[in-house]
Each structure stands twice: as C-alpha cells, then as structure tokens.
Design a protein around this motif. Structure first.
Motif, PDB file in Angstrom:
ATOM      1  N   GLU A   1      44.145 -24.658 -10.426  1.00 29.43           N
ATOM      2  CA  GLU A   1      44.754 -23.410 -10.866  1.00 29.43           C
ATOM      3  C   GLU A   1      44.125 -22.243 -10.112  1.00 29.43           C
ATOM      4  O   GLU A   1      42.939 -22.273  -9.772  1.00 29.43           O
ATOM      5  CB  GLU A   1      44.537 -23.203 -12.371  1.00 29.43           C
TER       6      GLU A   1
ATOM      7  N   GLN B   1      41.225 -21.464 -15.981  1.00 29.11           N
ATOM      8  CA  GLN B   1      42.311 -22.291 -16.505  1.00 29.11           C
ATOM      9  C   GLN B   1      42.194 -23.747 -16.079  1.00 29.11           C
ATOM     10  O   GLN B   1      42.977 -24.580 -16.506  1.00 29.11           O
ATOM     11  CB  GLN B   1      43.661 -21.725 -16.044  1.00 29.11           C
ATOM     12  N   ASN B   2      41.240 -24.044 -15.211  1.00 25.59           N
ATOM     13  CA  ASN B   2      41.077 -25.430 -14.785  1.00 25.59           C
ATOM     14  C   ASN B   2      40.374 -26.233 -15.874  1.00 25.59           C
ATOM     15  O   ASN B   2      39.362 -25.798 -16.414  1.00 25.59           O
ATOM     16  CB  ASN B   2      40.261 -25.484 -13.488  1.00 25.59           C
TER      17      ASN B   2
ATOM     18  N   ASN C   1      40.528 -30.235 -12.063  1.00 27.50           N
ATOM     19  CA  ASN C   1      41.576 -29.868 -13.019  1.00 27.50           C
ATOM     20  C   ASN C   1      42.376 -31.110 -13.342  1.00 27.50           C
ATOM     21  O   ASN C   1      42.842 -31.813 -12.438  1.00 27.50           O
ATOM     22  CB  ASN C   1      42.488 -28.783 -12.429  1.00 27.50           C
TER      23      ASN C   1
END
Lengths: 403, 389
Positions: B221, B226-227, B193
C-alpha cells in the motif's frame, strides 16, 4: 593540499561512509530480555477463527481494541428518583444516570485512586467547564460540605455556560456535585444539566446521594472489583452489561437455530461470515460443503438455484425443470435438491474445470410466508463430490431446529 | 612539512569551505524536490526513509539510476561545515560574536534533528471508553513478541524488531535466538502486506495453509500504515518437534503454543513503547458540523494514573497532555462507520521527543545573535551619522 587533492579527499570520506553504511545490515535477530508487563486484553489459546475474525465469538478481530473488562455499578445500591433513567456505566463512570425529560442531564459517579489532583484542582476544573474563573487558592477547601459514601465531601454548586470538554457552550447550565477526596481514594458525584431542571431535581439529587452506598460495607470505594468469570466485550460495550461467556460445549454442530450431524470424514473448517458451518471433504480438502441461513425466502428459490447453476456454467432452470427437482424431508419440510455438473467459477475467481455441485434449499414458513431459508451447498471435483453424494443427502436430512 | 598537519589543514579547508556549503544546500534542495515528487507514487513514510533518513540513495528516472547523498549525510556534513566554517574560521575576527551565536543556534537546530532521529518515538494509544493502557504503539514499526502468561495475570514479554525479519524466506529463514528458552523460533516467510483467508477447496493457496487459513500476499500500500504484515513461523523444540503458526498484524489475539508443558504465544504487532503512567478514557465526545458527518470538535476526558495518584485531564484539539516527557494529542476517533449509539474509540497520538523544545531555544538563540549583530551595526552606524559634521 590543492583543489584536486581536496576533492579526492572529500570523495574518499564520502565513499568510506557509503561502505560503512552498506556493511552494517547483517545482524541476526535476538529476542530482548524478558520483561513483565500488564495484560491489556491479550488472550491465550484463542482459536484460529477467532484470531482472524472469521467467527462471531467475543474477542474476534472485529472486536479488537474493545474494552476487555471493567467494573460495574453492581457494587452500589441506591434509590433511583422518579424520572431518572439508568445509562450504561463505563469503567470510570460506575454510575451513569440521566433524566427522561432532558437527555443533557447527567449524573455520574467516578472513583479514583489517590486524591485525583486534590480538591482545588477538581473544583476549578469543574468551574472551568462552566466557564467560571478558578477560585483563589485555598477557597475550594472552604466550600460547604456534605456526605458521599459515608465520607465527608466538598459540595460544589455553580452555574454557567457548560462546555465540558471544549464543546460549544450550553448556556444556563448548573452543576451540583460532591467531592470526597482523600489520598487513599476519591469519589466524585456530579450532577449537570439545564439550570431549571437541576433546580427542580435538587431534592432528588440530595436524596440519591444520601441513599448511595456500597453493597459490601467492608469494601472501600477504591476496591470495587469485577466479579470473576464475567467480562464485558465489544458486543456489550454499548450497553455496559457484563456477559458470561458461553460454555464451549454448546458450540459444536449447532448454530443459527440449527443442529446437524456431520458425516464421518468431514472436517470442520474455520468459521466464515454468513455461514453457519463449513466442512472440507476429500483427502486434500478439495471439496467444500457449507450451510447458510437467510431471513425470509433468501431472494427466492429459483433465483438462488439459477445463480448456483450459473457458477457451474449452466443456464437457468425452466419452470418444468424446477418443478421436477427431487425433494427430501428435512427440518420438518422438504428440501429441494439440485445436482449441477460443469466447470465451477467461484465469486473470488476460483476455478474447477471438472466439478460437481450438490445443493439443497429449504424454506421454513410461518403463517404461509417464508420465515427463513436454509441453503446447503457442496461443490468440488466431480470424483470427490460423487463419493459424498449419499453423505450429503444424509447431512441435509440430519438438519434440525436447535433447542 | 608534517604530513598529519597537512591532512588536518586539508580537512579543515574542505569542511569549512563555502563551496561545500553551497554544494550541500543544492543537494538539500534537490533531495526536497525529488523526495516530494517521489511521494506521488510512493507513500510519505517510505520516501522519508529513503530520501531523508539515509546516507545514500539511488533516484530512479525511468531505467536510469542516479546515486545521490541521502538527507542524513547532507545534513551531517552541513552541520560539520557550519561548525568548522562558522566557528573555526571566524575565530579571532572582530565583531563576529553575534554571528557565532547565530551559528550556535543553527547547530542547536541540527542537534534537535539528530536527537529526534535517534531517540524519539511516536505512535498512538487508542482507547474505547472505560479502557486503559500504559503503552503506545508505533504507526509503522513492527515487532515480534514472545509472550508467556504468568500466574499473577501478567505477561512475560520478549520482543524482536520486525525489521530484522523482513528478509525471511523458506530458503533463508530468520532464526530468532530463544535465549534460555526450550525452543527456537524460525520466521520462514515474511509478507509486508497480506490478507488472511480461509482456504476454500476450489483454489490453490499460494502459501502454506495452517489450521484452514493462509496468508495471501497483497501489493504494497502507498500509505505504509495500511500495510498488514504477516509471517509464518516455526517453533522448533529441543526434541526437534515443530509447530507451525501464522501471525498477522491485524489478528485479534496471538498464536498460542505449548512447549515442555509451558504455554507461550507469538504476536506480530506494531511496536509498543511503555508509558510511565496509565491512561484511561473516561469519556469521548464529538460534535459534528450541522447536517454533516464532519466533526467540528472532538475531545477525550482521560484519567492519568501514575501509580501514586490520579488526575483527570481533558485532551482536545491543540490542547495536548504533556507528562513525563510524553505529549499526547487528540488525533482521531472511530470507527468511521459507527452508527448512532455504537461505542466509539479515541485515538491519541503520542510523541516522545527529548529535543521537543530545542528548536524553540535554537530559534531564540538565533534571534538573539541576529539582534546583537545587527544591533551593534545599527548603533555604530547611528553613532557615525551623529558624529558626522
């Protein structure tokens, strides 16, 4: 085999599995065999700024996923009836019209390769949108016919509770359409809206359908193409209007209604949001100078200068100090210069202990009030910034309104 | 006694024992409980991989690590246990045909799970109105794609699984073999990330600055999707010249470079899976609940083009499109901060699962077996009662 032997045996099986699991993760990566694929909007040779969304250029990260291109309504000619309004076409809805009396009225033209599922399926799909039962097999082919784009078309006319794609039904709607279906390519002209208005506009619809024609009479409906060098981007997707990308030659040293001459040795950095341009100075790029433009007075001269001073650990200016600041001619007016030594603390937590900030603020007025305010700020280690003091002043004075 | 026969008999006894069944079911319950608790601090995807799609795991309780069998191992052994225990041990016994059918149905459920684990793909295809795609992309998995533009506007594409790059670091770069290519690709840094920032002069970048930008590593995350992974790559040509690039899963376009007069690009992206047809979003519609921003319904009018013919289909909630082994569901829309009049996109969840319908058939077989087994018992009971004087 007794119970102890069975237990040992089961443990051995589990342990063996563990070993094979733990030893199977050391493969060197290899590219797969080459595969030829369609290009769905990938662009080659895009700048770093654009790739990572630091510029407002078309196709930046903020525009990722937006339509890359699509056919336009330019390929067709028609007579627009009075009271009808043109809406943004999509690549599927080559013609997308409404009516100024009711936004629920829609007239669309869709072209498909192949037969689009055939007459029966499409007629029944439209009937389904009106909450009507499908016609018995073969009956759709017996519907009245008309003409669409020079081809014989099945004429559809039905009323009901229009729900389109599963939405809440709009009662008392009517749909009139023409379906020219052929395995070589099909066209669908669909006119939907409140039954009363559709009845009023029926003659206009017939006239519109009769007037509809392809610009190039040699081009088949399915071969409507996109003019070369024209592409729709995220910014114009809402309007549907194609845009021609600006030539690269217009971009350097000119943005946001400003032009300037960068001093020698200043290296332009990737674009940043809110900034017209950013330059890096010094051998390692350890100092930074940028230009930003805000509407109006940008929050006021004193508040901005005090904010800059606060970043250097200095207190606010007194009225006398503000009045005594040096001015240099720039942009047809006078830019206020500020010179703040100190320890710099940036908004992102960056720190430079022995720093110097040079700043210039210029408000351009129109009729007595500030129309826009230009900010120029140079900050970095004292030694580097001191060496660029003259260049900074020349840079501020080089600012001009772009033509 | 023949030692092979002894081992064979022992194997059968171990794998057919009720003790093993109970032990495995206890482990399954334990895994479900611990895996659910682990989701409090970690995301679903990560927990699913570690607890359920694994052979072994170490569950942490403070500083204490408890080794446990993973979901794959437990379920695999349970399937063997049911096969051996349910079918082999009951061979030759009377009146167990219904029970055997039930076991076959349960094995069908296990087989469905195994096929889904090994052969299914899921992801999404996200389209603005007027846009078309003939692929869908994973929510989680990554790939590094090497692209070469062709004269006809198409792209020659080679890919490598992103998971094989995850260990890359400057000391041990991941060297991706460029078979038939005039260069090799070395992934020198991998960040699960990261954000990409322009390098300002007032701070030191923690990673190399390339063309004025650098990758800033960020904490992982909880929600895996969402990474935003980033990698640094070196392209090393046959003459030893090196070109450095920074790739980010959220960049809008790939990093382009030229070697030996040919143009190439590298793209770090979510893994793509081809679809045997093209989907075009003709229209996206939604209706919000009154005076709220919560959609009451939303749907997508799409054209499905197989190359030979096209058809219009409406996909809305609970009404997916099923075609050529793929199922396309209406999943979401966006951008969530769109203003009135802004173009919206529609996101269609796509699932390819060859065993999609197997659980249904497995349940039918189980129901038939139970009906047969207990039906016979009922008939026998009723017959006995009727015959009772």
């Amino acid at each position: 085999m007794n119970s102890i032997q069975r237990t040992v045996f089961a443990a051995a099986v589990v342990f063996g599995g563990f070993l094979s699991w733990s030893c199977g993760h050391d493969e060197s990566p290899t590219f797969s065999e080459p595969l030829t694929v369609e290009n769905f909007g990938t662009r080659f040779g895009v700048s770093t700024s654009e790739r990572f969304g630091f510029s407002s250029a078309p196709g930046g990260a903020s525009a990722a996923g937006a339509p890359a291109q699509g056919p336009t309504a330019d390929a067709f000619l028609y007579d627009l009836p009075e009271g009808w309004v043109e809406r943004a076409p999509t690549s599927m809805r080559l013609i997308n019209l409404g009516h100024e009396d009711d936004p629920r009225v829609e007239l669309t033209l869709v072209l498909l390769a192949g037969d689009g599922g055939g007459i029966g399926a499409n007629v029944n799909r439209w009937r389904g949108q009106l909450g009507l039962a499908p016609l018995p097999e073969g009956e759709a082919e017996g519907l009245p016919t008309g003409t669409l784009l020079g081809e014989t078309a099945v004429r559809f006319d039905a009323s009901g509770a229009y729900s389109g794609m599963g939405s809440t039904a709009e009662s008392d709607f009517r749909m009139v359409g023409l379906l020219a279906i052929d395995v070589a390519g099909s066209a669908f002209l669909k006119f939907t809206g409140p039954a009363a208005l559709i009845a009023t506009e029926l003659a206009s619809f017939e006239a519109f359908a009769a007037s509809l024609r392809v610009k190039d009479p040699d081009a088949a409906p399915g071969s409507v193409g996109v003019p070369p060098a024209v592409s729709a981007t995220a910014g114009d997707a809402a309007s549907g209007a194609p845009v021609v990308e600006a030539p690269e030659a217009l971009l350097p040293n000119s943005k946001d209604g400003l032009s300037w001459t960068p001093p020698s040795g200043w290296r332009q950095a990737p674009d940043r949001q809110m900034r017209s341009v950013t330059y890096l100075l010094g051998p390692q790029g350890e100092a930074e100078c940028y230009v930003a433009v805000l509407g109006g007075d940008g929050g006021g001269l004193k508040s901005n200068l005090d904010r800059w001073r606060q970043q250097m650990g200095a207190g606010p200016l007194s009225s006398a100090e503000l009045a005594g600041l040096e001015r240099v001619p720039s942009l047809g007016g006078a830019a206020v210069l500020i010179d703040v030594p100190g320890a710099y603390r940036g908004m992102s937590g960056e720190r430079v202990e022995d720093a110097l900030m040079l700043g210039a603020v210029l408000s351009q007025t129109n009729g007595g009030s500030a129309e826009r305010t230009v900010f120029v700020k140079l900050v970095g280690p004292t030694g580097t910034v001191e060496a660029e003091r003259g260049a900074f002043r020349a840079f501020v004075q080089s600012l001009e309104g772009a033509q | 006694m023949n030692p092979l026969r002894t081992i064979g008999t022992g194997l059968l006894r171990v794998f057919s024992s009720f003790r093993l069944s109970v032990t495995l079911l206890v482990f399954l319950g334990l895994l479900t409980w611990l895996g659910t608790l682990a989701q409090v601090d970690r995301g679903l995807y990560e927990v699913q991989k570690e607890y359920f799609e694994s052979l072994f795991l170490v569950h942490r309780v403070g500083a204490l690590g408890i080794p446990l069998p993973g979901g794959n191992l437990v379920l695999g052994l349970l399937a063997v246990n049911i096969l051996v225990g349910g079918l082999w041990r009951m061979r030759g016994r009377k009146n167990v045909s219904g029970v055997i059918v039930v076991h076959v149905g349960i094995l069908m459920l296990f087989a469905a799970g195994l096929v889904k684990l090994q052969a299914s793909n899921d992801g999404h295809t996200t389209l603005y109105e007027g846009e078309s795609k003939s692929y869908f992309q994973s929510y989680h998995e990554l790939e590094l794609a090497l692209l070469r533009p062709l004269a006809d506007g198409k792209i020659e594409e080679r890919t490598v699984d992103g998971a094989s790059l995850a260990h890359a670091n400057p000391s041990h770069p991941a060297v991706v073999d460029g078979q038939g290519l005039p260069f090799r690709v070395e992934v020198t840094r991998y960040f699960e990330n990261a954000g990409v920032m322009p390098k300002g002069p007032m701070f030191d970048a923690p990673t190399p600055v390339i063309d004025g930008v650098f990758a800033r590593p960020k904490p992982r995350e909880k929600l895996n999707e969402q990474n935003g992974a980033a990698v640094y790559v070196d392209v090393i040509a046959a003459d030893g010249s090196v070109q450095n690039g920074l790739l980010w899963v959220y960049d809008a376009h790939p990093w382009t470079f030229d070697v030996a007069g040919e143009r190439y690009a590298l793209d770090l992206r979510r893994k793509r899976f081809p679809m045997p047809f093209r989907v075009s979003l003709e229209r996206f519609r939604k209706e919000d609940h009154p005076r709220t921003g919560m959609p009451r319904w939303f749907s997508s009018d799409v054209t499905v083009d197989s190359g030979k013919s096209s058809r219009l289909v409406t996909i809305f909630m609970n009404e997916p499109l099923r075609q050529d082994g793929l199922v396309l569901y209406q999943a979401s829309w966006g951008p969530s901060n769109a203003r009135p009049g802004d173009p919206l996109f529609s996101s269609l969840a796509v699932v390819r699962n060859p065993s999609d319908q197997w659980p249904l058939w497995g349940c039918i077989v189980i129901a038939a077996g139970l009906l047969w087994h207990f039906g016979r018992k009922l008939i026998r009971h009723v017959s006995r009662e009727v015959a009772r004087p």
